[in-house]
Design a protein around this motif. Structure first.
Motif, PDB file in Angstrom:
ATOM      1  N   ALA A 154       0.839  -1.200   0.000  1.00 54.96           N
ATOM      2  CA  ALA A 154       0.000   0.000   0.000  1.00 54.96           C
ATOM      3  C   ALA A 154       0.872   1.247   0.000  1.00 54.96           C
ATOM      4  CB  ALA A 154      -0.913   0.005   1.222  1.00 54.96           C
ATOM      5  N   THR A 155       0.351   2.287  -0.634  1.00 52.59           N
ATOM      6  CA  THR A 155       1.087   3.544  -0.696  1.00 52.59           C
ATOM      7  C   THR A 155       0.754   4.410   0.518  1.00 52.59           C
ATOM      8  OG1 THR A 155      -0.655   4.662  -1.930  1.00 52.59           O
ATOM      9  CG2 THR A 155       1.028   3.508  -3.215  1.00 52.59           C
ATOM     10  N   THR A 156       1.456   5.507   0.644  1.00 53.30           N
ATOM     11  CA  THR A 156       1.145   6.476   1.692  1.00 53.30           C
ATOM     12  C   THR A 156       0.723   7.778   1.022  1.00 53.30           C
ATOM     13  OG1 THR A 156       3.437   7.220   1.799  1.00 53.30           O
ATOM     14  CG2 THR A 156       2.778   5.482   3.342  1.00 53.30           C
ATOM     15  N   LEU A 157       0.014   8.587   1.757  1.00 54.11           N
ATOM     16  CA  LEU A 157      -0.423   9.869   1.219  1.00 54.11           C
ATOM     17  C   LEU A 157       0.680  10.905   1.385  1.00 54.11           C
ATOM     18  CD1 LEU A 157      -4.091   9.957   2.537  1.00 54.11           C
ATOM     19  CD2 LEU A 157      -3.288   9.469   0.221  1.00 54.11           C
ATOM     20  N   PRO A 158       0.776  11.852   0.463  1.00 53.74           N
ATOM     21  CA  PRO A 158       1.835  12.861   0.537  1.00 53.74           C
ATOM     22  C   PRO A 158       1.581  13.937   1.594  1.00 53.74           C
ATOM     23  CG  PRO A 158       0.470  13.238  -1.377  1.00 53.74           C
ATOM     24  CD  PRO A 158       0.000  11.956  -0.768  1.00 53.74           C
ATOM     25  N   VAL A 159       0.361  14.038   2.079  1.00 51.11           N
ATOM     26  CA  VAL A 159       0.032  14.970   3.159  1.00 51.11           C
ATOM     27  C   VAL A 159      -0.819  14.216   4.175  1.00 51.11           C
ATOM     28  CG1 VAL A 159       0.155  17.095   1.800  1.00 51.11           C
ATOM     29  CG2 VAL A 159      -1.997  15.873   1.954  1.00 51.11           C
ATOM     30  N   PRO A 160      -0.648  14.517   5.451  1.00 45.47           N
ATOM     31  CA  PRO A 160      -1.465  13.829   6.457  1.00 45.47           C
ATOM     32  C   PRO A 160      -2.894  14.383   6.464  1.00 45.47           C
ATOM     33  CG  PRO A 160       0.027  15.383   7.513  1.00 45.47           C
ATOM     34  CD  PRO A 160       0.356  15.401   6.049  1.00 45.47           C
ATOM     35  N   ILE A 161      -3.865  13.464   6.524  1.00 46.90           N
ATOM     36  CA  ILE A 161      -5.266  13.865   6.603  1.00 46.90           C
ATOM     37  C   ILE A 161      -5.952  13.089   7.725  1.00 46.90           C
ATOM     38  CG2 ILE A 161      -5.465  14.482   4.163  1.00 46.90           C
ATOM     39  CD1 ILE A 161      -6.962  11.780   3.755  1.00 46.90           C
ATOM     40  N   GLU A 162      -7.120  13.581   8.104  1.00 44.59           N
ATOM     41  CA  GLU A 162      -7.967  12.836   9.020  1.00 44.59           C
ATOM     42  C   GLU A 162      -9.386  12.872   8.471  1.00 44.59           C
ATOM     43  OE1 GLU A 162      -7.356  14.704  12.808  1.00 44.59           O
ATOM     44  OE2 GLU A 162      -8.541  16.449  12.277  1.00 44.59           O
ATOM     45  N   PHE A 163     -10.185  11.868   8.854  1.00 42.53           N
ATOM     46  CA  PHE A 163     -11.548  11.749   8.353  1.00 42.53           C
ATOM     47  C   PHE A 163     -12.301  10.775   9.233  1.00 42.53           C
ATOM     48  CE2 PHE A 163      -8.677   9.002   5.960  1.00 42.53           C
ATOM     49  CZ  PHE A 163      -9.207   7.751   6.234  1.00 42.53           C
ATOM     50  N   SER A 164     -13.609  10.703   9.030  1.00 38.36           N
ATOM     51  CA  SER A 164     -14.466   9.765   9.755  1.00 38.36           C
ATOM     52  C   SER A 164     -15.290   8.969   8.756  1.00 38.36           C
ATOM     53  CB  SER A 164     -15.418  10.519  10.690  1.00 38.36           C
ATOM     54  OG  SER A 164     -14.709  11.261  11.627  1.00 38.36           O
ATOM     55  N   LEU A 165     -15.358   7.671   8.973  1.00 39.86           N
ATOM     56  CA  LEU A 165     -16.171   6.806   8.112  1.00 39.86           C
ATOM     57  C   LEU A 165     -17.620   6.812   8.587  1.00 39.86           C
ATOM     58  CD1 LEU A 165     -13.994   3.594   7.657  1.00 39.86           C
ATOM     59  CD2 LEU A 165     -14.642   5.243   5.902  1.00 39.86           C
ATOM     60  N   PRO A 166     -18.567   6.811   7.649  1.00 38.07           N
ATOM     61  CA  PRO A 166     -19.975   6.681   8.043  1.00 38.07           C
ATOM     62  C   PRO A 166     -20.249   5.286   8.621  1.00 38.07           C
ATOM     63  CG  PRO A 166     -19.765   7.479   5.775  1.00 38.07           C
ATOM     64  CD  PRO A 166     -18.410   7.041   6.224  1.00 38.07           C
ATOM     65  N   ASP A 167     -21.326   5.155   9.356  1.00 35.57           N
ATOM     66  CA  ASP A 167     -21.731   3.852   9.883  1.00 35.57           C
ATOM     67  C   ASP A 167     -21.907   2.862   8.744  1.00 35.57           C
ATOM     68  OD1 ASP A 167     -21.748   4.816  12.476  1.00 35.57           O
ATOM     69  OD2 ASP A 167     -23.912   5.226  12.489  1.00 35.57           O
TER      70      ASP A 167
END
Length: 161
Positions: free
Chosen positions: A2-15
């Protein structure tokens, strides 16, 4: 791998959505994968996130590259539907038929290309590619979840590199 993202992000998954290791679900080009197990019925709807630093092209060009890459990957034509360009985002709907377990399955993707500056280095611009893949029936049921998910994506300013 798996690759990594070039910038750090955060998020929430729906139910109803579960994260899955990209390598284990055949999406090694992605940095993140979420599956909607309740939608399986021959195809499990999924969301993938990948990205790279891109300062040399427009989001529309990145979207065209993604469509061409997808066409090569499925070995057949893809149909580009509705497109929408915003200041820091570009979306397109893509339809295609892919072989799954020896039978043709129609899939729809909503591809979102999001330009995001690196919070620690403003000269760097990452382009995140966030994609919902589903059958047409699943798409109708899950596009609202995907839109809600998109609204939660933001730079993770608490991560140090």
């Amino acid at each position: 791998m798996a690759t990594t993202l070039p910038v750090p992000i955060e998020f929430s998954l729906p139910d109803g959505w579960l994260s899955a290791p990209p390598d284990e679900v055949g999406a090694s080009q992605a940095a993140f994968v979420a599956l909607h197990p309740g939608s399986s019925a021959g195809f499990t709807a999924n969301v993938t996130i990948s990205g790279e630093v891109r300062t040399d092209v427009t989001l529309a060009q990145v979207a065209a590259e993604a469509a061409a890459r997808l066409e090569r990957g499925v070995g057949g034509p893809v149909e580009i539907g509705r497109r929408n360009e915003l200041e820091s985002a570009y979306t397109q709907v893509v339809r295609m038929t892919v072989p799954i377990d020896g039978r043709p399955v129609e899939l729809v993707q909503l591809q979102v290309f999001l330009a995001m500056p690196d919070v620690r280095d403003k000269s760097r611009r990452a382009v995140l590619e966030i994609v919902l893949s589903a059958t047409p029936e699943q798409f109708e049921d899950l596009v609202g979840d995907f839109q809600a998910f998109l609204k939660t994506i933001r730079p993770d300013e608490g991560v140090t590199r």
